[in-house]
Design a protein around this motif. Structure first.
Motif, PDB file in Angstrom:
ATOM      1  N   ASN A 152     102.954 -19.275  -3.040  1.00 30.72           N
ATOM      2  CA  ASN A 152     103.753 -18.929  -4.220  1.00 30.72           C
ATOM      3  C   ASN A 152     105.201 -18.607  -3.893  1.00 30.72           C
ATOM      4  O   ASN A 152     105.987 -18.348  -4.801  1.00 30.72           O
ATOM      5  N   ASP A 153     105.576 -18.638  -2.601  1.00 28.10           N
ATOM      6  CA  ASP A 153     106.973 -18.389  -2.250  1.00 28.10           C
ATOM      7  C   ASP A 153     107.831 -19.591  -2.608  1.00 28.10           C
ATOM      8  O   ASP A 153     107.433 -20.745  -2.429  1.00 28.10           O
ATOM      9  N   VAL A 154     109.030 -19.309  -3.112  1.00 26.97           N
ATOM     10  CA  VAL A 154     110.026 -20.342  -3.393  1.00 26.97           C
ATOM     11  C   VAL A 154     110.976 -20.400  -2.207  1.00 26.97           C
ATOM     12  O   VAL A 154     111.569 -19.392  -1.835  1.00 26.97           O
ATOM     13  N   VAL A 155     111.087 -21.575  -1.581  1.00 25.35           N
ATOM     14  CA  VAL A 155     111.875 -21.702  -0.356  1.00 25.35           C
ATOM     15  C   VAL A 155     112.955 -22.762  -0.546  1.00 25.35           C
ATOM     16  O   VAL A 155     112.737 -23.774  -1.213  1.00 25.35           O
ATOM     17  N   PRO A 156     114.134 -22.542   0.035  1.00 25.82           N
ATOM     18  CA  PRO A 156     115.180 -23.567  -0.013  1.00 25.82           C
ATOM     19  C   PRO A 156     114.939 -24.619   1.066  1.00 25.82           C
ATOM     20  O   PRO A 156     114.168 -24.406   2.015  1.00 25.82           O
ATOM     21  N   ALA A 157     115.595 -25.736   0.944  1.00 20.87           N
ATOM     22  CA  ALA A 157     115.463 -26.803   1.949  1.00 20.87           C
ATOM     23  C   ALA A 157     116.012 -26.313   3.282  1.00 20.87           C
ATOM     24  O   ALA A 157     117.060 -25.680   3.344  1.00 20.87           O
ATOM     25  N   GLY A 158     115.268 -26.598   4.368  1.00 23.43           N
ATOM     26  CA  GLY A 158     115.709 -26.226   5.703  1.00 23.43           C
ATOM     27  C   GLY A 158     115.281 -24.855   6.170  1.00 23.43           C
ATOM     28  O   GLY A 158     115.539 -24.490   7.326  1.00 23.43           O
ATOM     29  N   GLN A 159     114.623 -24.080   5.319  1.00 24.36           N
ATOM     30  CA  GLN A 159     114.199 -22.739   5.742  1.00 24.36           C
ATOM     31  C   GLN A 159     113.057 -22.832   6.743  1.00 24.36           C
ATOM     32  O   GLN A 159     112.162 -23.659   6.633  1.00 24.36           O
ATOM     33  N   LEU A 160     113.070 -21.924   7.744  1.00 21.88           N
ATOM     34  CA  LEU A 160     112.006 -21.862   8.731  1.00 21.88           C
ATOM     35  C   LEU A 160     110.716 -21.398   8.072  1.00 21.88           C
ATOM     36  O   LEU A 160     110.687 -20.361   7.408  1.00 21.88           O
ATOM     37  N   LEU A 161     109.648 -22.168   8.259  1.00 20.88           N
ATOM     38  CA  LEU A 161     108.358 -21.842   7.667  1.00 20.88           C
ATOM     39  C   LEU A 161     107.391 -21.268   8.697  1.00 20.88           C
ATOM     40  O   LEU A 161     106.798 -20.216   8.487  1.00 20.88           O
ATOM     41  N   ILE A 162     107.229 -21.981   9.795  1.00 20.54           N
ATOM     42  CA  ILE A 162     106.280 -21.594  10.842  1.00 20.54           C
ATOM     43  C   ILE A 162     106.918 -21.858  12.198  1.00 20.54           C
ATOM     44  O   ILE A 162     107.626 -22.860  12.377  1.00 20.54           O
ATOM     45  N   GLU A 163     106.642 -20.962  13.144  1.00 17.94           N
ATOM     46  CA  GLU A 163     107.124 -21.145  14.514  1.00 17.94           C
ATOM     47  C   GLU A 163     105.932 -21.156  15.460  1.00 17.94           C
ATOM     48  O   GLU A 163     105.020 -20.336  15.337  1.00 17.94           O
ATOM     49  N   ILE A 164     105.942 -22.116  16.386  1.00 16.34           N
ATOM     50  CA  ILE A 164     104.875 -22.285  17.367  1.00 16.34           C
ATOM     51  C   ILE A 164     105.440 -21.954  18.749  1.00 16.34           C
ATOM     52  O   ILE A 164     106.605 -22.233  19.052  1.00 16.34           O
ATOM     53  N   THR A 165     104.620 -21.329  19.605  1.00 16.66           N
ATOM     54  CA  THR A 165     105.067 -21.008  20.964  1.00 16.66           C
ATOM     55  C   THR A 165     105.574 -22.277  21.649  1.00 16.66           C
ATOM     56  O   THR A 165     104.968 -23.346  21.534  1.00 16.66           O
TER      57      THR A 165
END
Length: 342
Positions: A68-81
């Motif tokens: 349900n989050d509204v995110v702009p283009a290019g925003q960091l969503l998930i980071e992997i080691t």
């Protein structure tokens, strides 16, 4: 006439027209040409939607969004080691530097032998060997640079960013979970470009033209006119209807929400209709009737009703053009001192 009306006092016979004196309370039915619509149930959906999947292996080290989050283009969503990916990039950089040094040395040697072979100081065979070495060094350098690009790309896969401005609709992983290439991470859709999808019965397909405007009505009463639409060239095998899609205007914030049901109206050819005021109709369950004016007075006439049009109702059967009815059926009962009891 037999009607399942219950009891209607003073409605079993003729009412004397002279006694009622309601000549100014009647209406003569004439055909009216008014626009007609075919109304369909439609559903809003995004034009762009999809699922972001992992393209490298690792452990989820950060999740910055949720459903349900509204995110702009290019925003960091998930980071992997990225330990192994960073090491791979460093190794590729070192390989590029080594290949550059080899190529530089080989090319310098080739250029030095060019002058010597012209003077005859060395044989052509020696120059060809140096040229071959320089060419091999160039190939090694090219391969090393390609491996660096691939390593940098793999490192970039550890940071999942939003491909477009949208809404997160599903999360498929949790913090600390180990993922592999191809595993779904997040699902979402772009809210800027939405469309309405409806099913058009085959009998109305011929009436829909390329320039036919469609009327969209939201649950809150908001209306939009959609001038462009797309009709599928094939019918659904189950319903035998055709999918109709129309794009909504671009929105900068998610006002029109994905999945809501709306009404989509298509204008039909104008046909004459017999309309009377709602007040002229007596109703009892599924039966309807009007007071028809005759030369001897009022008589109760059963009718079949159609759609409502701004306070007027369509007569499908029971009356003909030129006939006269009372404008207010209940006023006729009240004037005679009677009452209506279901």
């Amino acid at each position: 006439m037999r009607y399942l009306w219950g009891l209607i006092i003073f409605c079993t016979g003729l009412v004397n027209a002279a006694e009622t004196s309601m000549t100014n309370q009647t209406i003569t039915i004439q055909p009216s040409n008014i626009p007609d619509w075919f109304i369909m149930d439609g559903r809003l959906e995004p034009i762009d939607q999809g699922t972001v999947s992992a393209q490298t292996s690792g452990r989820i080290s950060a999740i910055t969004v949720d459903v349900n989050d509204v995110v702009p283009a290019g925003q960091l969503l998930i980071e992997i080691t990225n330990t192994s990916q960073s090491a791979g990039q460093d190794q590729a950089k070192a390989a590029v530097k080594a290949a550059e040094a080899r190529y530089t040395d080989a090319e310098r040697q080739r250029l030095r032998l060019v002058e010597l072979v012209k003077k005859g100081s060395i044989s052509k065979r020696e120059y060809d060997a140096a040229a071959t070495e320089a060419e091999a060094a160039a190939s090694v350098l090219k391969q090393a640079k390609a491996e660096l690009v691939q390593a940098s790309e793999n490192l970039g896969y550890t940071r999942i960013v939003a491909p477009y401005a949208g809404v997160v609709s599903a999360r498929h992983v949790s913090l600390g979970e180990t993922v592999s290439p191809g595993q779904p991470l997040l699902s979402g859709y772009a809210f800027e470009n939405m469309r309405v999808v409806a099913s058009l019965p085959a009998r109305y397909v011929s009436q829909l033209k390329e320039d036919t405007p469609l009327q969209l009505t939201f649950p809150d009463g908001q209306e939009l006119t959609l001038k462009q639409h797309q009709l599928f060239q094939f019918a659904d095998p189950a319903s035998h209807s055709f999918t109709l899609r129309a794009n909504l205007p671009k929105q900068n914030t998610p006002v029109w929400r994905n999945g809501i049901w709306v009404k989509l109206a298509m204008p039909l050819a104008t046909k004459p209709k017999l309309l009377i005021p709602e007040s002229a109709v007596l109703r009892q369950n599924e039966l309807s009737a009007v007071y028809l004016v005759t030369k001897n007075g009022y008589v109760l006439q059963q009718v079949r009703l159609g759609r409502n049009y701004d306070g007027q109702v369509e007569i499908l059967s029971g009356l003909q053009s030129g006939e006269t009815v009372a404008k207010d059926a209940y006023a006729v009962i009240a004037t005679q001192g009677g009452h209506y009891a279901p």
